[in-house]
Design a protein around this motif. Structure first.
Motif, PDB file in Angstrom:
ATOM      1  N   PRO A  29      81.638 128.336   6.356  1.00 57.75           N
ATOM      2  CA  PRO A  29      82.927 129.023   6.524  1.00 57.75           C
ATOM      3  C   PRO A  29      83.875 128.824   5.350  1.00 57.75           C
ATOM      4  N   ASN A  30      83.961 127.601   4.824  1.00 55.18           N
ATOM      5  CA  ASN A  30      84.838 127.395   3.677  1.00 55.18           C
ATOM      6  C   ASN A  30      84.281 128.048   2.421  1.00 55.18           C
ATOM      7  N   GLY A  31      82.967 127.984   2.253  1.00 50.15           N
ATOM      8  CA  GLY A  31      82.367 128.560   1.063  1.00 50.15           C
ATOM      9  C   GLY A  31      82.531 130.064   0.990  1.00 50.15           C
ATOM     10  N   VAL A  32      82.287 130.747   2.110  1.00 50.90           N
ATOM     11  CA  VAL A  32      82.318 132.206   2.055  1.00 50.90           C
ATOM     12  C   VAL A  32      83.734 132.760   1.945  1.00 50.90           C
ATOM     13  N   LYS A  33      84.737 131.968   2.228  1.00 52.70           N
ATOM     14  CA  LYS A  33      86.102 132.442   1.964  1.00 52.70           C
ATOM     15  C   LYS A  33      86.216 132.936   0.530  1.00 52.70           C
ATOM     16  N   VAL A  34      85.694 132.142  -0.398  1.00 48.95           N
ATOM     17  CA  VAL A  34      85.867 132.457  -1.812  1.00 48.95           C
ATOM     18  C   VAL A  34      84.932 133.582  -2.241  1.00 48.95           C
ATOM     19  N   VAL A 119      97.618 130.677   6.023  1.00 48.33           N
ATOM     20  CA  VAL A 119      96.530 129.982   5.333  1.00 48.33           C
ATOM     21  C   VAL A 119      96.573 128.497   5.682  1.00 48.33           C
ATOM     22  N   MET A 120      97.781 127.917   5.707  1.00 46.11           N
ATOM     23  CA  MET A 120      97.917 126.502   6.059  1.00 46.11           C
ATOM     24  C   MET A 120      97.553 126.263   7.528  1.00 46.11           C
ATOM     25  N   PHE A 121      97.868 127.217   8.377  1.00 43.55           N
ATOM     26  CA  PHE A 121      97.470 127.147   9.793  1.00 43.55           C
ATOM     27  C   PHE A 121      95.954 127.024   9.901  1.00 43.55           C
ATOM     28  N   GLN A 122      95.246 127.791   9.097  1.00 43.74           N
ATOM     29  CA  GLN A 122      93.789 127.691   9.103  1.00 43.74           C
ATOM     30  C   GLN A 122      93.323 126.368   8.509  1.00 43.74           C
ATOM     31  N   MET A 123      93.867 126.000   7.375  1.00 44.81           N
ATOM     32  CA  MET A 123      93.404 124.802   6.675  1.00 44.81           C
ATOM     33  C   MET A 123      93.684 123.534   7.473  1.00 44.81           C
ATOM     34  N   GLY A 124      94.848 123.478   8.107  1.00 45.66           N
ATOM     35  CA  GLY A 124      95.238 122.265   8.813  1.00 45.66           C
ATOM     36  C   GLY A 124      94.813 122.216  10.269  1.00 45.66           C
ATOM     37  N   GLY A 125      94.537 123.384  10.861  1.00 47.45           N
ATOM     38  CA  GLY A 125      94.219 123.427  12.280  1.00 47.45           C
ATOM     39  C   GLY A 125      92.860 124.019  12.577  1.00 47.45           C
ATOM     40  N   VAL A 126      92.714 125.311  12.308  1.00 47.08           N
ATOM     41  CA  VAL A 126      91.500 126.031  12.696  1.00 47.08           C
ATOM     42  C   VAL A 126      90.242 125.399  12.115  1.00 47.08           C
ATOM     43  N   TRP A 189      85.828 131.200   9.999  1.00 46.63           N
ATOM     44  CA  TRP A 189      85.752 130.069  10.934  1.00 46.63           C
ATOM     45  C   TRP A 189      85.606 130.542  12.374  1.00 46.63           C
ATOM     46  N   ILE A 190      86.286 131.617  12.728  1.00 50.13           N
ATOM     47  CA  ILE A 190      86.156 132.141  14.091  1.00 50.13           C
ATOM     48  C   ILE A 190      84.749 132.690  14.297  1.00 50.13           C
ATOM     49  N   ARG A 191      84.236 133.392  13.309  1.00 52.40           N
ATOM     50  CA  ARG A 191      82.859 133.884  13.383  1.00 52.40           C
ATOM     51  C   ARG A 191      81.886 132.724  13.565  1.00 52.40           C
ATOM     52  N   ASN A 192      82.107 131.648  12.847  1.00 52.10           N
ATOM     53  CA  ASN A 192      81.227 130.489  12.938  1.00 52.10           C
ATOM     54  C   ASN A 192      81.317 129.813  14.303  1.00 52.10           C
ATOM     55  N   LEU A 193      82.523 129.773  14.858  1.00 55.25           N
ATOM     56  CA  LEU A 193      82.731 129.125  16.152  1.00 55.25           C
ATOM     57  C   LEU A 193      81.898 129.787  17.236  1.00 55.25           C
ATOM     58  N   VAL A 194      81.930 131.113  17.285  1.00 58.61           N
ATOM     59  CA  VAL A 194      81.231 131.818  18.359  1.00 58.61           C
ATOM     60  C   VAL A 194      79.780 132.110  18.004  1.00 58.61           C
TER      61      VAL A 194
END
Length: 234
Positions: A29-34, A119-126, A189-194
């Motif tokens: 999930p973190n890798g494919v962001k970029v 973006v911070m909501f995702q980085m710090g929470g999701v 990340w949501i895709r990965n979760l489900v």
């Protein structure tokens, strides 16, 4: 021709196209962001697979670029003032690429900070919460008899999904009508979760109709479809 030889990482992963942005990553999930961001912007880049199976992320060459031994990382030969820029942390890379290209981030100051807060909501929470839930649901954590750790992350993941679902009511994307780095950061990340983490039923994903709607629109984008598989696993 651009010379990147002073960067130790190029000894392990030689640049065949040193004039292009160099991406060191894995399709997580973190890798494919970029990779998604690069595909969306059309910036020329060269990708290098960082294999966790081979412990590439712990190699001296990779640590020279990211001392935190996490993917993704980039080396942009055409950084600020025309100088090469090494950069790690997926959120920082998204902000940098958005600033570099002028794409997928509002140009007005207020809009820019609205994007950054999500973006911070995702980085710090999701990301951290979904990742922990994935560990306790799919990997070694599932062997623990005490389910309180898993249930803690289930509850927090549901809360975060609820925040996002309410925010997306009546909105096409996180920022409204405009697709942005907030979406690129969040929906892998949501895709990965489900999907990969197999936690959709656990968090009651069907109840978050707005999140599901936007996820479907996200994965339907051609650049997203390409980016989700970059780099190809060896």
């Amino acid at each position: 021709m651009t010379d990147l030889s002073s960067f130790p990482i190029t000894k392990k992963w030689p640049a065949q196209h040193p004039e292009r942005l160099q991406l060191y990553s894995l399709p997580t999930p973190n890798g494919v962001k970029v990779s998604i961001m690069l595909e969306e912007t059309g910036l020329p880049y060269e990708v290098h697979l960082v294999s966790f199976e081979k412990q590439d992320q712990m190699s001296p060459e990779f640590l020279s670029l990211n001392p935190n031994n996490k993917i993704p990382a980039i080396l942009d030969p055409n950084g600020p003032d025309g100088k090469p820029l090494p950069l790690f942390e997926s959120g920082a890379i998204l902000v940098y690429l958005a600033s570099k290209t002028g794409k997928f981030i509002p140009q007005d100051t207020a809009g820019r900070y609205e994007a950054l807060q999500w973006v911070m909501f995702q980085m710090g929470g999701v990301g951290p919460m979904f990742g922990q839930l994935g560990f306790f649901n799919k990997f070694a954590g599932k062997e623990y008899e005490d389910k309180r750790p898993r249930d803690r992350y289930v509850a927090e993941s549901k809360r975060l999904l609820g925040v996002l679902d309410k925010h997306l009511q009546g909105r096409k994307w996180i920022l409204g009508n405009d697709y942005s780095i907030a979406d690129i950061a969040t929906f892998p990340w949501i895709r990965n979760l489900v999907g990969f983490y197999e936690a959709g039923d656990l968090v009651g994903f069907k109840d978050f109709e707005n999140v599901a709607r936007v996820l479907e629109a996200f994965v339907a984008r051609p650049a997203v479809a390409r980016g989700l598989n970059i780099p190809a696993r060896g």
